[in-house]
Design a protein around this motif. Structure first.
Motif, short mmCIF file in Angstrom:
data_model
loop_
_atom_site.label_atom_id
_atom_site.label_comp_id
_atom_site.label_asym_id
_atom_site.label_seq_id
_atom_site.Cartn_x
_atom_site.Cartn_y
_atom_site.Cartn_z
N PHE B 51 0.82 -1.20 0.00
CA PHE B 51 0.00 0.00 0.00
C PHE B 51 0.86 1.26 0.00
O PHE B 51 0.67 2.19 -0.79
CB PHE B 51 -0.94 -0.02 1.22
N PHE B 52 1.85 1.29 0.89
CA PHE B 52 2.69 2.49 0.97
C PHE B 52 3.57 2.65 -0.27
O PHE B 52 3.80 3.76 -0.74
CB PHE B 52 3.55 2.46 2.24
N THR B 53 4.06 1.52 -0.78
CA THR B 53 4.87 1.60 -2.00
C THR B 53 4.05 2.25 -3.11
O THR B 53 4.52 3.12 -3.84
CB THR B 53 5.33 0.19 -2.42
N MET B 54 2.78 1.83 -3.18
CA MET B 54 1.89 2.39 -4.19
C MET B 54 1.61 3.87 -3.93
O MET B 54 1.70 4.70 -4.83
CB MET B 54 0.58 1.60 -4.19
N ALA B 55 1.29 4.20 -2.66
CA ALA B 55 0.96 5.59 -2.32
C ALA B 55 2.14 6.53 -2.58
O ALA B 55 1.95 7.71 -2.86
CB ALA B 55 0.53 5.69 -0.86
N PHE B 56 3.34 5.99 -2.50
CA PHE B 56 4.53 6.80 -2.76
C PHE B 56 4.87 6.82 -4.25
O PHE B 56 5.91 7.31 -4.66
CB PHE B 56 5.75 6.27 -1.99
N GLY B 57 3.99 6.22 -5.05
CA GLY B 57 4.24 6.20 -6.49
C GLY B 57 5.40 5.29 -6.85
O GLY B 57 6.01 5.43 -7.91
N GLY B 58 5.71 4.34 -5.97
CA GLY B 58 6.84 3.45 -6.20
C GLY B 58 6.47 2.28 -7.07
O GLY B 58 5.34 2.20 -7.57
N PRO B 59 7.43 1.35 -7.24
CA PRO B 59 7.19 0.22 -8.12
C PRO B 59 6.06 -0.66 -7.60
O PRO B 59 6.09 -1.12 -6.47
CB PRO B 59 8.52 -0.55 -8.09
N ASN B 60 5.06 -0.86 -8.41
CA ASN B 60 3.99 -1.80 -8.06
C ASN B 60 3.28 -2.20 -9.33
O ASN B 60 3.32 -1.51 -10.33
CB ASN B 60 3.01 -1.22 -7.04
N ASN B 61 2.64 -3.33 -9.26
CA ASN B 61 1.97 -3.86 -10.45
C ASN B 61 0.46 -3.87 -10.30
O ASN B 61 -0.22 -4.66 -10.94
CB ASN B 61 2.44 -5.29 -10.72
N TYR B 62 -0.08 -3.04 -9.41
CA TYR B 62 -1.51 -3.13 -9.17
C TYR B 62 -2.31 -2.39 -10.22
O TYR B 62 -1.99 -1.28 -10.61
CB TYR B 62 -1.86 -2.57 -7.79
#
Lengths: 323, 122
Positions: B51-62
């Protein structure tokens, strides 16, 4: 370009490829999901060399020490020998040199090997009977020159393997023992850190190993051990722990009983609640939890809410099987 | 090329620090802790980290569809706007506690906010 070796097979990892990509290209069945180092699905172990630092980012200290790394984040810097998570285990034969009762339903089993057995105090191994029946047990001692492993084995009602160990295994018998595993062990760093050890029943085994290891490494922070069971007859090594507490100013031992009969010198109640009420704040502490899964899962959360960092909570829950 | 939000906030160490603070807040919040109170804490924490990786605009595949699928069961058990708002509140408070500058908090909040409809199955 480097080679990756798994068992007898070697594979090429191209210079722009991660270990995961190379293995997938070679049709090796390895679980993975995010490919970004977040989910830890593709964690594997290097059997020969230290993995690149970047491939170990975010892992627990105990995993880093054992050369675990994330295949998706690893661009090899040299040839590597890999161990995949599901790879068949290597067993060694040991000889039983002690099999004696610790209390009414728990034995101390000591297995000796011809040369050094590599493990960290608190890790577990699989024991295997000649017909292939296998169970995991935690080690209870620290690695030393005598090349032995100690186990505390409780007789489970209907437990095939524990009954076999209790009733049929004698001194001098051979037993197959796997390599040591698990991330619940002591690392000699931050010596001033508080250490909380909470266990039920034979959860004392790994905790005793971790405790001995911490004291042997000159840990200076406070070390609190809470050992619980329902009845007095199911605790063990009480005098030994009390003695250790007298010898080491920073070690504190609290035996806990949740049943109705509480003799003097024992705390009344559930071991996790007693531990939590005894220590006001776990901020900066290292926490080790072993024993009944309900206690371990509850306490993990409670220790975290009391301030312990996620990375500092180490747990081994018993998996109980009677088949 | 300027650094991404993920890099400016501090990358993975920042995610780890944020998860430690955020998850404590969430577990202590009676409005929403039932949605997070899984017996397997390690799995929960992996989700918080994602969740935090996504919220920080970091690498994620969601994808939006992943978000829908992942929260569908929670929506059935009553997950609504109020709960989403409570999580947004804790996200902001967590980053404030970590001394993340206000403009970066706003960026992270906007990313999290963009998942609202998918999370709530709207």
């Amino acid at each position: 370009m480097y080679t990756l070796t798994i068992d007898q097979n070697t594979y090429i990892c191209k210079s722009d490829e991660t270990v995961l990509d190379a293995l997938l290209r070679e049709n090796i069945n390895l679980s993975f999901a995010c490919k970004k180092g977040t989910c830890h699905s593709c964690m594997v172990r290097s059997a020969n060399v230290r993995p690149p630092k970047a491939a170990q980012s975010g892992l627990k200290n105990t995993q880093i020490k054992q050369n675990y790394f994330l295949a998706c984040q690893c661009y090899p810097e040299q040839d590597m020998h890999l161990k995949l998570p599901d790879q068949s285990e290597f067993y060694r034969m040991g000889r039983v040199i002690t099999n004696k009762l610790l209390n009414r339903n728990t034995i101390l089993l000591v297995v000796a090997f011809e040369d050094a057995f590599e493990f960290n105090a608190g890790q577990f191994v699989n024991l295997q009977r000649s017909d292939g029946l296998t169970r995991s047990y935690s080690t209870a001692n620290i690695p030393e020159q005598s090349n032995t492993l100690e186990f505390h084995i409780r007789r489970l009602p209907g437990g095939v393997f524990s009954s076999w160990l209790h009733d049929e295994v004698n001194m001098g018998d051979s037993i197959a023992v796997s390599e040591a595993r698990g991330h619940c062990f002591y690392i000699p760093e931050r010596h001033e850190q508080g250490i909380l050890l909470v266990g039920t029943g034979t959860g004392l085994a790994p905790l005793a190993g971790i405790l001995t290891d911490a004291l042997a490494n000159g840990h200076t922070g406070p070390i609190h051990l809470f050992h619980g069971s329902r009845e007095l007859e199911d605790l063990y090594r009480i005098d030994e722990m009390r003695q250790l507490a007298e010898q080491h100013q920073n070690f504190h031992y609290t035996p806990c009983l949740s049943g109705s009969h509480i003799p003097e010198g024992f705390a009344a109640g559930r071991v996790n609640e007693i531990a939590l009420s005894g220590i006001p704040d776990l901020k900066g502490w290292r926490v080790f939890l072993c024993g009944h899964p309900d206690m371990v899962n509850q306490m993990k959360k409670q220790a975290f809410l009391k301030g312990a960092a996620i990375a500092d909570i180490y747990a081994d829950a018993f998996l109980i099987s009677t088949h | 090329m300027s650094a991404t939000l993920y890099e400016r906030i501090g990358g993975e160490p920042a995610v780890d620090a944020a998860v430690n603070i955020f998850y404590r807040k969430v577990l202590n919040d009676h409005r929403i802790n039932r949605f997070f109170d899984n017996t397997d804490m390690d799995k929960q924490l992996a989700k918080q980290k994602a969740f935090f990786t996504m919220a920080f605009g970091g690498p994620n595949n969601y994808t939006g569809q992943d978000m829908r699928n992942a929260h569908a069961n929670l929506v059935k058990t009553g997950l609504n706007e109020d709960h989403f708002n409570a999580v947004m509140e804790h996200l902001g408070a967590t980053l404030t506690e970590l001394n993340v500058p206000g403009d970066l908090i706003a960026e992270a909040a906007a990313i999290a906010e963009s998942t609202r409809n998918d999370v709530l199955g709207k």
